[in-house]
Design an enzyme around this catalytic site. Sequence first.
Site, PDB file in Angstrom:
ATOM      1  N   HIS A  97       9.443   1.453  -8.436  1.00 23.22           N
ATOM      2  CA  HIS A  97       8.199   2.181  -8.157  1.00 23.22           C
ATOM      3  C   HIS A  97       7.331   2.238  -9.408  1.00 23.22           C
ATOM      4  CE1 HIS A  97       5.764   5.984  -7.227  1.00 23.22           C
ATOM      5  NE2 HIS A  97       5.320   5.025  -6.447  1.00 23.22           N
ATOM      6  N   HIS A  98       6.089   1.811  -9.291  1.00 29.45           N
ATOM      7  CA  HIS A  98       5.104   1.903 -10.370  1.00 29.45           C
ATOM      8  C   HIS A  98       3.954   2.776  -9.898  1.00 29.45           C
ATOM      9  CE1 HIS A  98       6.301  -2.325 -12.125  1.00 29.45           C
ATOM     10  NE2 HIS A  98       7.173  -1.396 -12.447  1.00 29.45           N
ATOM     11  N   GLU A 150      -2.613   3.063  -1.983  1.00 33.03           N
ATOM     12  CA  GLU A 150      -3.964   3.463  -2.444  1.00 33.03           C
ATOM     13  C   GLU A 150      -4.802   2.273  -2.918  1.00 33.03           C
ATOM     14  OE1 GLU A 150      -1.279   6.535  -2.355  1.00 33.03           O
ATOM     15  OE2 GLU A 150      -1.296   5.395  -4.193  1.00 33.03           O
ATOM     16  N   GLU A 198      -0.684   0.435   1.819  1.00 34.73           N
ATOM     17  CA  GLU A 198      -0.881   1.712   2.506  1.00 34.73           C
ATOM     18  C   GLU A 198      -2.312   1.701   3.042  1.00 34.73           C
ATOM     19  OE1 GLU A 198       0.002   6.339   1.514  1.00 34.73           O
ATOM     20  OE2 GLU A 198      -1.301   5.255   0.168  1.00 34.73           O
ATOM     21  N   GLU A 246       3.369  10.259   5.231  1.00 33.72           N
ATOM     22  CA  GLU A 246       3.386  11.353   4.247  1.00 33.72           C
ATOM     23  C   GLU A 246       2.498  12.516   4.681  1.00 33.72           C
ATOM     24  OE1 GLU A 246       2.178   9.417   0.616  1.00 33.72           O
ATOM     25  OE2 GLU A 246       0.065   9.463   1.134  1.00 33.72           O
TER      26      GLU A 246
HETATM   27  C1  NOJ Z   1       1.165   8.376  -2.829  1.00 30.83           C
HETATM   28  C2  NOJ Z   1       1.973   7.396  -2.080  1.00 30.83           C
HETATM   29  O1  NOJ Z   1       1.402   7.093  -0.837  1.00 30.83           O
HETATM   30  C3  NOJ Z   1       3.349   7.958  -1.906  1.00 30.83           C
HETATM   31  O2  NOJ Z   1       4.123   7.135  -1.089  1.00 30.83           O
HETATM   32  C4  NOJ Z   1       3.946   8.144  -3.260  1.00 30.83           C
HETATM   33  O3  NOJ Z   1       5.208   8.732  -3.115  1.00 30.83           O
HETATM   34  C5  NOJ Z   1       3.074   9.050  -4.119  1.00 30.83           C
HETATM   35  N1  NOJ Z   1       1.736   8.573  -4.118  1.00 30.83           N
HETATM   36  C6  NOJ Z   1       3.565   9.137  -5.544  1.00 30.83           C
HETATM   37  O4  NOJ Z   1       3.308   7.941  -6.218  1.00 30.83           O
HETATM   38 CA    CA Z   2      -1.124   7.639  -0.325  1.00 29.35          CA
END
Ligand code: NOJ
Ligand code: CA
Length: 700
Positions: free
Chosen positions: A413-414, A484, A502, A508
């Site tokens: 994850h970045h 994003e 996304e 979420e």
């Molecule tokens: C938003 C992302 O959509 C989500 O999946 C992620 O966990 C958080 N940002 C943190 O980076």
């Molecule tokens: Ca998001």
Amino acid sequence: MQKNYYLTFILLLLVFTVKAQTITSPDKNLTLKFALAANGVPTYQLTYKQKPVIKTSKLGIETKDVPSFLDGFTVTKTEQQSFNESWNPVWGEQKTIRNNYNELLVTLAQKTVKDRYIRIRFRLFNDGLGFRYEFPSQPNLNYFIIKEEHTQFALAGDHKAFWLPGDFDTQEYETVTSKLSEVRGKMKAAVTPNVSQTTFSPTGLQTPLMMKSQDGLYINIHEAALVDYSCMSLNLDDKNFVLESFLTPDAIGDKGYMQAPTQTPWRTVIVSDKAGDVLLSKLVYNLNEPTKFKDVSWIKPVKYVGVWWEMITGKSTWAYTDLENVQLGITDYSKTKPNGKHGANTANVKKYIDFAAKNGFDAVLVEGWNEGWEDWFGKTKDYVFDFVTPYPDFDVKELHRYAASKGVKIIMHHETSGSVRNYERHLDTAYKFMVENGYNAVKSGYVGQIIPRGEHHYGQWLVNHYLYAVTKAADYKIMVNAHEAIRPTGLARTYPNLIGNEAARGTEYESFGGNTPDHTTILPFTRLIGGPMDYTPGIFQTKISAYNPENNSFVHTTLAKQLALYVTMYSPLQMAADLPETYEKFADAFQFIKDVAVDWDESYALEAEPGDYITLARKAKGKNEWYIGSITDENARVATVTFGYLPKGKTFEATIYADGKDASFDKNPQSYSIRKMKVSSKTVLKQQVAPGGGFAISVK
Ligand code: NOJ
Ligand code: CA
């Protein structure tokens, strides 16, 4: 006499210049007309089965430094050709895609302005139109800056539209369903808060924009192959129902830095009288270039679980310690006091790896593994993450060894914290670190305001960054799932390591207050038109308070609908987003998630109406297995499932995961039933769907 000559010349010129060029789609349903209007303004119009889709609409580009490409044009050449090929995507909804169109290429000279020319290329498919502006290499055209693109889409009426507020930074809005004439009145309420957002007009809209006309046409406007250009939004003239392109500006207000030879992305109009055709359209992919990757064997669909939902719900944290420690300037995390809620600790990650291995998942996503999470959200700090330094309780080497021993990959994850400048500083080192430690996929994120400050998520600068990150990743054989980032425009055909994005409200939001029950009946008609979404379905614990007593959100679907989403929300990257302990409690329903394919030979739209319902069937790639997903909005309904795609004369066993009789998304979401029945190609199944519900079927 002299005068008459002159008149004849003018008349001839008029006839010559206004003479329309027409092409039809291979099936003759669509007709495109190109013509020059008075003053040499390029225009086009589009009809479907004689019904107007796009009425006469202007084309043109306004520039900053050189004369604009708006008028004064004469047609110097028109060329037509037909094209018909089939290609096989690396992953997808169908194993073979037909790319069949008739093309019109118009060369337009602007002698009165300056001796230079441009081209407009139209491709007419059975499922719609694509066109773009091309700027060939020539003595009088080299560098130019775009002030605005003025591509119009003059609609034939006050269509019903499924729209998001136009914004240069986010698509994480709830879709509004309204007539075009109602957009202005509904705009204010539609613009809900986001950590980075920039709206531009009371009638600004994003693409893909889905519409339905009163005479039953389904029309979708988007773009394809967005490369080295700004994202196109649309500005609506709500008196005349004319949409016009509106590009995302850069930090100083310019909209595109160009150098000939170059071209714009394709502007796309998908149209049909059947909603299901829009769902299955591959027009946007067809307008992208074939992949140049020689070896694609390292690109594979991924089914994954993750140390993720527990942070999203607030049960645990991305951060290792609390903000106070960081405010005191402590950067040596081994000397800070852990907050005791850090999700990405070695023992917890091992638990997920065990669960993945036991249930046949390919990978485990781990977020919050690296230093910096205490202090970044909404702060627009230049340098937060270095993408290689783990927190003291995350043992990179041991987890590499452990995951490998179980045949499971860890997904890196970045989170860039929007500081793209900082990410690019570290990108090579970060990818190298991944390769050294056994990672072959990264989820990247661009939360917050962009740094360099003033740039927007959807501007040319960022568009170039996202693609740079994807192509650079390919050098390391790394697959990318960017959150994003810009919404997809079919680039995954060319860069198939872009396995996810996304760019819309994902699952979420069910933990941040909820998505409306119709949300996932719209996304396949809007967001998914350009490529897959990492929607992260599979939430069985519909009350978030079960994980975090302070979070009162609830999931706005039934449990059975969560299963259906694996079929209706196509993605080669599918997450089972809930926690392992929850799946263990619902082992019988979880079986569907274990079984369902993530890559397909064929897809069939059985029933569809944007905003209301979708029923899709798909055949698993290389297997005699079919999966069916059906979802509805807040209204209960009876779905009709046909099986005509099954091989004739054979009987199969279907397992139906349906809403319970008393199920509903708001009152009884966890009520479901599982039953088996024999099916053949002749079977017609009527299946009850609960409010906010759905069902999933596996056929073997
Ligand atoms: C938003 C992302 O959509 C989500 O999946 C992620 O966990 C958080 N940002 C943190 O980076
Ligand atoms: Ca998001």
